[in-house]
Scaffold this motif. Structure first.
Motif, PDB file in Angstrom:
ATOM      1  N   ASN A  75     -56.236  -7.450   1.103  1.00  0.00           N
ATOM      2  CA  ASN A  75     -57.177  -7.008   0.073  1.00  0.00           C
ATOM      3  C   ASN A  75     -58.217  -8.058  -0.245  1.00  0.00           C
ATOM      4  N   LEU A  76     -58.406  -8.936   0.693  1.00  0.00           N
ATOM      5  CA  LEU A  76     -59.391 -10.002   0.525  1.00  0.00           C
ATOM      6  C   LEU A  76     -60.557  -9.748   1.478  1.00  0.00           C
ATOM      7  N   VAL A  77     -61.752  -9.935   0.962  1.00  0.00           N
ATOM      8  CA  VAL A  77     -62.935  -9.798   1.803  1.00  0.00           C
ATOM      9  C   VAL A  77     -63.729 -11.095   1.712  1.00  0.00           C
ATOM     10  N   ALA A  78     -64.110 -11.624   2.835  1.00  0.00           N
ATOM     11  CA  ALA A  78     -64.892 -12.859   2.824  1.00  0.00           C
ATOM     12  C   ALA A  78     -66.377 -12.548   2.869  1.00  0.00           C
ATOM     13  N   VAL A  79     -67.138 -13.256   2.072  1.00  0.00           N
ATOM     14  CA  VAL A  79     -68.589 -13.170   2.143  1.00  0.00           C
ATOM     15  C   VAL A  79     -69.074 -14.519   2.651  1.00  0.00           C
ATOM     16  N   VAL A  80     -69.621 -14.510   3.833  1.00  0.00           N
ATOM     17  CA  VAL A  80     -69.992 -15.764   4.483  1.00  0.00           C
ATOM     18  C   VAL A  80     -71.495 -15.998   4.385  1.00  0.00           C
TER      19      VAL A  80
ATOM     20  N   VAL B 118     -60.127  -5.974 -17.168  1.00  0.00           N
ATOM     21  CA  VAL B 118     -59.026  -6.920 -17.143  1.00  0.00           C
ATOM     22  C   VAL B 118     -57.757  -6.254 -16.623  1.00  0.00           C
ATOM     23  N   GLU B 119     -57.493  -5.114 -17.186  1.00  0.00           N
ATOM     24  CA  GLU B 119     -56.314  -4.345 -16.785  1.00  0.00           C
ATOM     25  C   GLU B 119     -56.278  -4.155 -15.270  1.00  0.00           C
ATOM     26  N   GLN B 120     -57.421  -3.787 -14.752  1.00  0.00           N
ATOM     27  CA  GLN B 120     -57.533  -3.544 -13.320  1.00  0.00           C
ATOM     28  C   GLN B 120     -57.087  -4.760 -12.516  1.00  0.00           C
ATOM     29  N   PHE B 121     -57.450  -5.933 -13.013  1.00  0.00           N
ATOM     30  CA  PHE B 121     -57.131  -7.133 -12.259  1.00  0.00           C
ATOM     31  C   PHE B 121     -55.681  -7.541 -12.411  1.00  0.00           C
ATOM     32  N   LEU B 122     -55.096  -7.057 -13.486  1.00  0.00           N
ATOM     33  CA  LEU B 122     -53.687  -7.352 -13.650  1.00  0.00           C
ATOM     34  C   LEU B 122     -52.891  -6.614 -12.575  1.00  0.00           C
ATOM     35  N   ARG B 123     -53.338  -5.427 -12.245  1.00  0.00           N
ATOM     36  CA  ARG B 123     -52.658  -4.653 -11.214  1.00  0.00           C
ATOM     37  C   ARG B 123     -53.004  -5.164  -9.828  1.00  0.00           C
ATOM     38  N   ASN B 124     -54.272  -5.415  -9.686  1.00  0.00           N
ATOM     39  CA  ASN B 124     -54.838  -5.653  -8.376  1.00  0.00           C
ATOM     40  C   ASN B 124     -54.719  -7.077  -7.936  1.00  0.00           C
ATOM     41  N   GLY B 125     -54.614  -7.231  -6.674  1.00  0.00           N
ATOM     42  CA  GLY B 125     -55.133  -8.440  -6.118  1.00  0.00           C
ATOM     43  C   GLY B 125     -54.347  -9.715  -6.131  1.00  0.00           C
ATOM     44  N   VAL B 126     -54.853 -10.548  -5.330  1.00  0.00           N
ATOM     45  CA  VAL B 126     -54.275 -11.844  -5.064  1.00  0.00           C
ATOM     46  C   VAL B 126     -54.606 -12.792  -6.197  1.00  0.00           C
ATOM     47  N   ALA B 127     -55.459 -12.327  -7.067  1.00  0.00           N
ATOM     48  CA  ALA B 127     -55.963 -13.188  -8.127  1.00  0.00           C
ATOM     49  C   ALA B 127     -54.843 -13.867  -8.904  1.00  0.00           C
ATOM     50  N   HIS B 128     -53.738 -13.205  -8.996  1.00  0.00           N
ATOM     51  CA  HIS B 128     -52.631 -13.766  -9.775  1.00  0.00           C
ATOM     52  C   HIS B 128     -52.148 -15.084  -9.229  1.00  0.00           C
ATOM     53  N   HIS B 129     -52.434 -15.298  -7.987  1.00  0.00           N
ATOM     54  CA  HIS B 129     -51.780 -16.428  -7.345  1.00  0.00           C
ATOM     55  C   HIS B 129     -52.705 -17.600  -7.102  1.00  0.00           C
ATOM     56  N   VAL B 130     -53.827 -17.580  -7.762  1.00  0.00           N
ATOM     57  CA  VAL B 130     -54.754 -18.695  -7.578  1.00  0.00           C
ATOM     58  C   VAL B 130     -54.180 -19.969  -8.195  1.00  0.00           C
ATOM     59  N   ASP B 131     -54.618 -21.081  -7.652  1.00  0.00           N
ATOM     60  CA  ASP B 131     -54.159 -22.372  -8.173  1.00  0.00           C
ATOM     61  C   ASP B 131     -54.822 -22.683  -9.508  1.00  0.00           C
ATOM     62  N   ALA B 132     -56.028 -22.176  -9.669  1.00  0.00           N
ATOM     63  CA  ALA B 132     -56.748 -22.426 -10.915  1.00  0.00           C
ATOM     64  C   ALA B 132     -57.768 -21.321 -11.146  1.00  0.00           C
ATOM     65  N   ALA B 133     -58.086 -21.105 -12.402  1.00  0.00           N
ATOM     66  CA  ALA B 133     -59.113 -20.125 -12.737  1.00  0.00           C
ATOM     67  C   ALA B 133     -60.215 -20.845 -13.516  1.00  0.00           C
ATOM     68  N   LEU B 134     -61.437 -20.717 -13.044  1.00  0.00           N
ATOM     69  CA  LEU B 134     -62.571 -21.334 -13.730  1.00  0.00           C
ATOM     70  C   LEU B 134     -63.282 -20.237 -14.507  1.00  0.00           C
ATOM     71  N   VAL B 135     -63.227 -20.317 -15.799  1.00  0.00           N
ATOM     72  CA  VAL B 135     -63.609 -19.177 -16.610  1.00  0.00           C
ATOM     73  C   VAL B 135     -64.956 -19.344 -17.299  1.00  0.00           C
ATOM     74  N   TRP B 136     -65.919 -18.591 -16.818  1.00  0.00           N
ATOM     75  CA  TRP B 136     -67.224 -18.561 -17.468  1.00  0.00           C
ATOM     76  C   TRP B 136     -67.308 -17.361 -18.398  1.00  0.00           C
ATOM     77  N   SER B 137     -66.738 -16.294 -17.922  1.00  0.00           N
ATOM     78  CA  SER B 137     -66.797 -15.065 -18.711  1.00  0.00           C
ATOM     79  C   SER B 137     -66.200 -15.278 -20.090  1.00  0.00           C
ATOM     80  N   ASP B 138     -66.834 -14.697 -21.075  1.00  0.00           N
ATOM     81  CA  ASP B 138     -66.314 -14.873 -22.427  1.00  0.00           C
ATOM     82  C   ASP B 138     -65.508 -13.657 -22.865  1.00  0.00           C
ATOM     83  N   PHE B 139     -65.122 -12.836 -21.893  1.00  0.00           N
ATOM     84  CA  PHE B 139     -64.369 -11.634 -22.238  1.00  0.00           C
ATOM     85  C   PHE B 139     -62.978 -11.974 -22.760  1.00  0.00           C
TER      86      PHE B 139
END
Lengths: 339, 339
Positions: A75-80, B118-139
């Motif tokens: 489910n990962l897409v790379a944008v190069v 946000v909900e969508q991302f809780l379900r989706n994706g590899v995002a959960h497993h990142v080493d770090a999250a850099l947060v600009w969004s103020d949501f």
DNA sequence: CTGTTAGCGCTTTCAA
DNA sequence: TTGAAAGCGCTAACAG
């Protein structure tokens, strides 16, 4: 409420695992797997219910990394990209990001500003395991990309088509011809061309189209200025060429950024809001050309449409058959004050 | 050259695995693992040699997804933004991307333009497993982010600091005070403030600093215009407020984009290259303010420096201790034609 | 220094 | 419809 799950206790550090849920719901791990599967799998409604409830209770999230180990899909897409300096990128990438996320894909941005970086990515990173690579960077051909990412699915957007990969390209011809026609209708007979980084195949093609359109409409190309790259600064420098008495009727730039530079260079000498000594045409239809200070006539395409094609390829890789020609997105001419 | 690897044959579809390499090099899988490990692990030079050679021969690439299953580290960093429309993003993200990649991290761009995403991302994706999250969004606040990504390491860049997460914030005070001082030195006594999206904590803070700096320097705030967001268009509309006879001595905008709009709105009525009826100050020090058409005095910070702090937190998470105050990056005033 | 042995969390046959 | 069991590719003790 199962007061005594029989599996190991959920490790809050890592998050609950499938085993935890299975224990709580008193089913096997396989059943949990089925309960969470998107496509229909045999499972009784009651059990599914139990599983979902248990999962909610534990705050369980399937680990997609582990999942991908067996499914081979990330489910990962790379944008190069070469870089994301270009103003035109901004408009596009936001749109792209949105589209990919709507597809349930997450976007890995990969910046390869030089060829030697390629090696680095071959060693490094999860990049190899993306489902698809969207290639803007012109550092590499499709073959390289296909091996760089283990993914066999690359979408070429860099003007380097390949029979084995889908490609989407703006069809500059329509827009550029319209621009040149517009110029001739306004009496333009001679023109200069300000070009960008000529090592880029996209730029090469664009230049050819300009040359062709000009000759087709009987406009004489009296000057070609190589502005180095698609930047304002290079355009500004190029602008110096158009300050003498003897200037062409029109100046065509292969990028809006250069055109903005040209415009400002002229303004520095003749403080009109548009160059009155020649007509100016850009390319890209940057949102900046909607700013009052840069009312540059330009050529652009519909970015939503562009992105839609990409999204389709990503969503349905089978919609591409090897040998299919690149999908082309029509461009159009947008007339503004300078043209 | 081992003419008969004794393991299973390499499956070219999936790529060679560790087992293939081990077989070819006639060592155990553990040895292969060690040969590829970055930090030093016991292995004899000869064996390492053999492994590397075999790996090269097979085109073996360690599968980092599988790796992360045991190591719990993905080499993935999430960049969480509302969107990437803002012009100021362009300058920053390229820099950031470069820095993260230099650290061997790959960047996942995540666009959350509304809270319901946000909900969508809780379900989706590899995002959960990142080493770090850099947060600009103020949501979201740090707590939400920490649970959204399983990663316990978020770097807050959205002006919503949290004792448990590191944060980097531009210290607007210095630059804004310098801007106001500059104005007073030029005789400014009254001023207007053009503000952006006030729901953003960053914007809130910025406004306060302006108010404080103005009163501190004895400048009277005669007008506040809410320009909606940090866009050119909103600035252009706000510009209408400054076309009457009675305008303040200076207009301060909380973003360059708005300032550009204000400038053009004035130009539409009084075709000078700068507004002669008032001094104009922006904020962000966009690279666009180096374009001749928008010579707007501005306040900005060193983006390289900003990114360096972020990179340090990512590279050495332990350099942060809960309770540490946000790291602040000084801003400075950049004088241009309008100020 | 090396190989063996367990897993990491999940999917997928394959019998039952 | 279900569960047991065998992996996916790799790392991490632990003996040797």
């Amino acid at each position: 409420m199962n007061d005594k799950p029989k599996g190991e206790s959920p490790k809050s550090a890592t998050g609950a695992t499938m085993a935890d849920v299975a224990a709580l719901a008193r089913v096997s791990r396989a059943v949990v797997s089925r309960a969470f599967s998107v496509d229909p799998r045999p499972i009784s409604p009651e059990k599914r219910e139990r599983v979902l409830k248990a999962a909610a209770q534990l705050g369980y999230q399937p680990n997609l990394l582990a999942q991908s180990l067996t499914t081979k899909r990330t489910n990962l897409v790379a944008v190069v990209v070469n870089h994301i300096h270009d103003l035109s990128d901004l408009d596009l990438f936001d749109c792209l990001l949105n589209a990919m996320q709507s597809l349930g894909k997450q976007v890995l941005f990969i910046r390869v500003n030089s060829v030697d970086r390629v090696e680095q990515f071959l060693r490094n990173g999860v990049a190899h395991h993306v489902d698809a690579a969207l290639v803007w960077s012109d550092f590499a051909d499709a073959a390289t990309v296909r091996q760089m990412f283990r993914s066999d699915f690359a979408v070429m957007l860099n003007g380097r088509p390949d029979p084995l990969s889908p490609a989407v390209v703006p069809d500059s011809t329509i827009g550029i011809r319209a621009a040149v026609r517009d110029a001739t209708e306004k009496g333009v007979r001679t023109a200069a061309l300000v070009t960008g980084r000529e090592s880029s195949p996209v730029e090469q093609a664009r230049i050819q189209i300009y040359l062709h359109a000009l000759s087709e409409h009987g406009v004489t190309l009296v000057q070609t200025v190589r502005a180095g790259d698609y930047t304002y600064q290079s355009g500004y420098q190029a602008g110096a060429s158009f300050l003498s008495d003897k200037v062409p009727d029109a100046v065509f730039c292969t990028s809006d950024a250069s055109a903005m530079g040209v415009l400002d260079a002229c303004r520095a000498h003749f403080p009109e809001s548009r160059p009155t000594r020649f007509r100016l045409y850009g390319y890209d239809n940057l949102s900046l050309t909607d700013f009052a200070a840069y009312p540059i006539s330009s050529v652009g395409y519909d970015q939503e449409e562009f992105v839609e094609h990409i999204a389709r390829f990503v969503a349905e890789p089978n919609s591409f058959t090897p040998g299919d020609p690149p999908v082309s997105v029509p461009t159009r001419f947008i007339s503004r004050l300078t043209g």
